[in-house]
Design a protein around this motif. Sequence first.
Motif, PDB file in Angstrom:
ATOM      1  N   TYR A   1       0.834  -1.198   0.000  1.00  0.00           N
ATOM      2  CA  TYR A   1       0.000   0.000   0.000  1.00  0.00           C
ATOM      3  C   TYR A   1       0.866   1.243   0.000  1.00  0.00           C
ATOM      4  CZ  TYR A   1      -4.235  -2.643   0.805  1.00  0.00           C
ATOM      5  OH  TYR A   1      -5.292  -3.489   0.651  1.00  0.00           O
ATOM      6  N   GLN A   2       0.485   2.201  -0.851  1.00  0.00           N
ATOM      7  CA  GLN A   2       1.090   3.527  -0.729  1.00  0.00           C
ATOM      8  C   GLN A   2       0.169   4.359   0.142  1.00  0.00           C
ATOM      9  OE1 GLN A   2       1.860   5.812  -4.310  1.00  0.00           O
ATOM     10  NE2 GLN A   2       2.725   7.513  -3.111  1.00  0.00           N
ATOM     11  N   THR A   3       0.729   4.982   1.188  1.00  0.00           N
ATOM     12  CA  THR A   3      -0.107   5.662   2.174  1.00  0.00           C
ATOM     13  C   THR A   3       0.136   7.168   2.246  1.00  0.00           C
ATOM     14  OG1 THR A   3       1.522   4.828   3.746  1.00  0.00           O
ATOM     15  CG2 THR A   3      -0.583   3.692   3.678  1.00  0.00           C
ATOM     16  N   LEU A   4       1.208   7.657   1.602  1.00  0.00           N
ATOM     17  CA  LEU A   4       1.456   9.111   1.511  1.00  0.00           C
ATOM     18  C   LEU A   4       1.957   9.411   0.105  1.00  0.00           C
ATOM     19  CD1 LEU A   4       3.485  10.030   4.767  1.00  0.00           C
ATOM     20  CD2 LEU A   4       1.116  10.687   4.273  1.00  0.00           C
ATOM     21  N   GLU A   5       1.639  10.612  -0.394  1.00  0.00           N
ATOM     22  CA  GLU A   5       2.261  11.075  -1.634  1.00  0.00           C
ATOM     23  C   GLU A   5       3.721  11.412  -1.328  1.00  0.00           C
ATOM     24  OE1 GLU A   5       0.842  10.759  -4.363  1.00  0.00           O
ATOM     25  OE2 GLU A   5      -1.319  11.125  -4.177  1.00  0.00           O
ATOM     26  N   HIS A   6       4.576  11.239  -2.344  1.00  0.00           N
ATOM     27  CA  HIS A   6       6.003  11.485  -2.107  1.00  0.00           C
ATOM     28  C   HIS A   6       6.290  12.921  -1.674  1.00  0.00           C
ATOM     29  CE1 HIS A   6       7.282   7.897  -4.881  1.00  0.00           C
ATOM     30  NE2 HIS A   6       6.564   7.530  -3.840  1.00  0.00           N
ATOM     31  N   GLN A   7       5.470  13.864  -2.151  1.00  0.00           N
ATOM     32  CA  GLN A   7       5.762  15.265  -1.800  1.00  0.00           C
ATOM     33  C   GLN A   7       5.362  15.612  -0.367  1.00  0.00           C
ATOM     34  OE1 GLN A   7       3.434  14.501  -4.180  1.00  0.00           O
ATOM     35  NE2 GLN A   7       1.618  15.800  -3.985  1.00  0.00           N
ATOM     36  N   ASP A   8       4.645  14.680   0.295  1.00  0.00           N
ATOM     37  CA  ASP A   8       4.286  14.907   1.701  1.00  0.00           C
ATOM     38  C   ASP A   8       5.282  14.162   2.603  1.00  0.00           C
ATOM     39  OD1 ASP A   8       2.134  16.341   0.751  1.00  0.00           O
ATOM     40  OD2 ASP A   8       0.734  14.645   0.901  1.00  0.00           O
ATOM     41  N   GLY A   9       5.791  14.854   3.623  1.00  0.00           N
ATOM     42  CA  GLY A   9       6.797  14.254   4.502  1.00  0.00           C
ATOM     43  C   GLY A   9       6.154  13.386   5.572  1.00  0.00           C
ATOM     44  N   ALA A  10       6.740  12.198   5.785  1.00  0.00           N
ATOM     45  CA  ALA A  10       6.210  11.275   6.799  1.00  0.00           C
ATOM     46  C   ALA A  10       6.691  11.657   8.198  1.00  0.00           C
ATOM     47  CB  ALA A  10       6.662   9.855   6.479  1.00  0.00           C
ATOM     48  N   TRP A  11       6.071  11.090   9.217  1.00  0.00           N
ATOM     49  CA  TRP A  11       6.585  11.178  10.584  1.00  0.00           C
ATOM     50  C   TRP A  11       7.290   9.855  10.857  1.00  0.00           C
ATOM     51  CZ3 TRP A  11       1.896  13.335  13.908  1.00  0.00           C
ATOM     52  CH2 TRP A  11       1.586  14.620  13.443  1.00  0.00           C
ATOM     53  N   ALA A  12       8.508   9.728  10.367  1.00  0.00           N
ATOM     54  CA  ALA A  12       9.145   8.413  10.358  1.00  0.00           C
ATOM     55  C   ALA A  12      10.554   8.397  10.925  1.00  0.00           C
ATOM     56  CB  ALA A  12       9.175   7.875   8.921  1.00  0.00           C
ATOM     57  N   VAL A  13      11.331   9.444  10.644  1.00  0.00           N
ATOM     58  CA  VAL A  13      12.735   9.431  11.071  1.00  0.00           C
ATOM     59  C   VAL A  13      13.095  10.687  11.873  1.00  0.00           C
ATOM     60  CG1 VAL A  13      13.558   7.917   9.237  1.00  0.00           C
ATOM     61  CG2 VAL A  13      13.465  10.386   8.830  1.00  0.00           C
ATOM     62  N   GLY A  14      12.072  11.342  12.411  1.00  0.00           N
ATOM     63  CA  GLY A  14      12.283  12.584  13.157  1.00  0.00           C
ATOM     64  C   GLY A  14      13.148  12.398  14.394  1.00  0.00           C
ATOM     65  N   ASP A  15      13.218  11.119  14.867  1.00  0.00           N
ATOM     66  CA  ASP A  15      14.023  10.852  16.068  1.00  0.00           C
ATOM     67  C   ASP A  15      15.512  11.115  15.835  1.00  0.00           C
ATOM     68  OD1 ASP A  15      14.027   8.727  14.306  1.00  0.00           O
ATOM     69  OD2 ASP A  15      14.119   7.181  15.855  1.00  0.00           O
ATOM     70  N   GLY A  16      15.934  11.207  14.563  1.00  0.00           N
ATOM     71  CA  GLY A  16      17.343  11.482  14.273  1.00  0.00           C
ATOM     72  C   GLY A  16      17.664  12.978  14.311  1.00  0.00           C
ATOM     73  N   LYS A  17      16.618  13.800  14.311  1.00  0.00           N
ATOM     74  CA  LYS A  17      16.758  15.267  14.327  1.00  0.00           C
ATOM     75  C   LYS A  17      17.744  15.761  13.261  1.00  0.00           C
ATOM     76  CE  LYS A  17      15.267  16.058  19.046  1.00  0.00           C
ATOM     77  NZ  LYS A  17      14.843  14.686  19.386  1.00  0.00           N
TER      78      LYS A  17
END
Length: 490
Positions: free
Chosen positions: A64-80
Amino acid sequence: MSIKITKMIAKTHCYIGQNHPNYVIIHETDNWAKGANSRAHATAMKNGNLDGTVHYYVDSQECYQTLEHQDGAWAVGDGKGKYGITNKNSINIEICVNPESNYYVAVDRAAQLAAMLLNQYGWDTSHLKRHYDASRKHCPRRILDEGLWDNFVKCTKSYMKKGTNAGSVKPVKEEEPAKLYRVRKTWADSKSQIGAYAYLDNAKIACPAGYSVYDWTGKNVYTNTTAKTGTQATKLKGLTPADLIKKIGPLFTADQLKTGVLASVSMAQFILESGWGKSGLTQKANNAFGMKQNLSGNTWPGSKWDGKSVVSMRTGEQKKNGEHYTITANFRRYPCIEDSIGDHSAYLAGAKNGNALRYAGLKGCKDYKKAATIIKNGGYATDINYVNQLCRIIEQYKLTDYDVKAGNTGTDSKPAATTPTSTTTQKKTFKVKVTANDLRIRKGPGTDYAFTGKYTGKGRFTIVEEKGGWGRLKSGAGWICLTVNCVTRV
Ligand SMILES: [Zn+2]
C-alpha cells in the motif's frame, strides 16, 4: 518486473508538500500481532490512528502507498537530522512482520519496491538507507538482527538492473508466469513448500535443514544439508525421571552460564510443562515450554527460534477462577532441545511489558522460590498453583544441584544450600524505595488478592511484614510486590 501497489493516501500526521526526497528509508513495523499486515496499517494510518507514518507498507501479499512522495512522513524525526536524513528528504517503506506474512518474501518485495523508487528518481543504492542510519534506532529490527542488510542492498541493485521501474504507482498486474525460486523438501512434494522468492539469495536464507531450493523449471539449485545436531526429544521419551534429569541437567547448567536464568527453575518448568519430555508438543517440535509463535506481542534479544518454524496444537489453559478451557494455537518448532531451553531463557531474560522487563530481577536471581515467583507474577503461567508446583519438583528431585554456584561451573554435585525465606512470614521492619508511579497495592500478599485501587506513587515506604516476595505497607494501605524492578530495599 513490478509489484502491484494499492493507493490509500492519508493527508494527516504528515508534512503536506514539504518533502523533497533524497533517500529511500527501510523500516519494519515491529508489530507481531496477528492481522497486522500492510492493509491494516494503511487503514489505521488513513484513519489517523498511527503516530508514526510512512509512504509505503509492504507484506508478502500486498503493498500500500499511504502518503504522496511530496508529503513528509513522521518516520525518522528521532534522528533530528543528525545524520542528514530527515522527514522532509525521505521516502519511507515499512516492512510488515505479522505472522501471516512470509517475512522473507515481504523483504524481497520491499527490495523490488525500493528498486522501483531508486530507478524512478535516477538514484543509485547510496540513497537507500535504514531507519538506523537516520537515528541509530534499532530498525528494521530483523534485517539488523539477522544481518540481512548487505544482501538487501545487493538484491535491490539486481532488481534495478532488471528494470523494476516506476509508473506503476497505479495498480499493475504482476508478471505472469513468475520466475520464482521455490523452497521445498523435494520438487514433487509441492505441499512442503514454505515460500517462493524472486531472488535466489533470499530463497537460500529461508531454506531450513533438509529443504532445497528449486528454480521455476524444477531444477535443484541449492540444498541445505546442515545436519540436525543437539538433543532430540524423541530420545528422552523412554527415560526414567532420574535418567532424564541426569541427561538434561547439564544443558540447563550450561544455559544458566549463558543467560543468568536459574537452572533448577527452568528445569522444573521443563519437567512440568513437557510432562518429563513426553508431551506431544515436545516430541513433535522439541518445544518443551509451550512457547507459542507469538509471545507478549514482542521480541527479545538472543531468541533461538528461526522465526518461522511452527506446529499447530491444541492446548489447555486455566482462567483466573480456576476453570479450564482449550484453544488451538501455533507453537514454535526447534531443531533440538538446547534451542528450546535457550529460547525460553532468552524470553524470560528479555521479554518486555511496555518499557519494563516483564520478569525484572530474574536474571542472576539465585533463590529458586523468588525466581519462580517472579516468573508467575510476570504473567508467565495462568495456573494459580504454578509457583508451588515448581518448588515441589525442585525440592523432590534436588534440581538445585544443577544451579551454577559462585566459584564453580555447576558440576558440584552436593545439594545446594538454599535459604527458604520467601514463603515464610518475616515480621522484621524495613524500608523500600519505589521508583514507579503506578505500583499497584493489593489486599493481600500475592496476585490472587484483589487490587485496592490505590497506587504507592514514587517514594520511600516502610514494610512491616514480608510474605512470598510481597510486603505489607506500614500505612495499612495493603500489600505491594517486592520483586519488581521498581522496588529496591534501602
Ligand atoms: Zn523505523
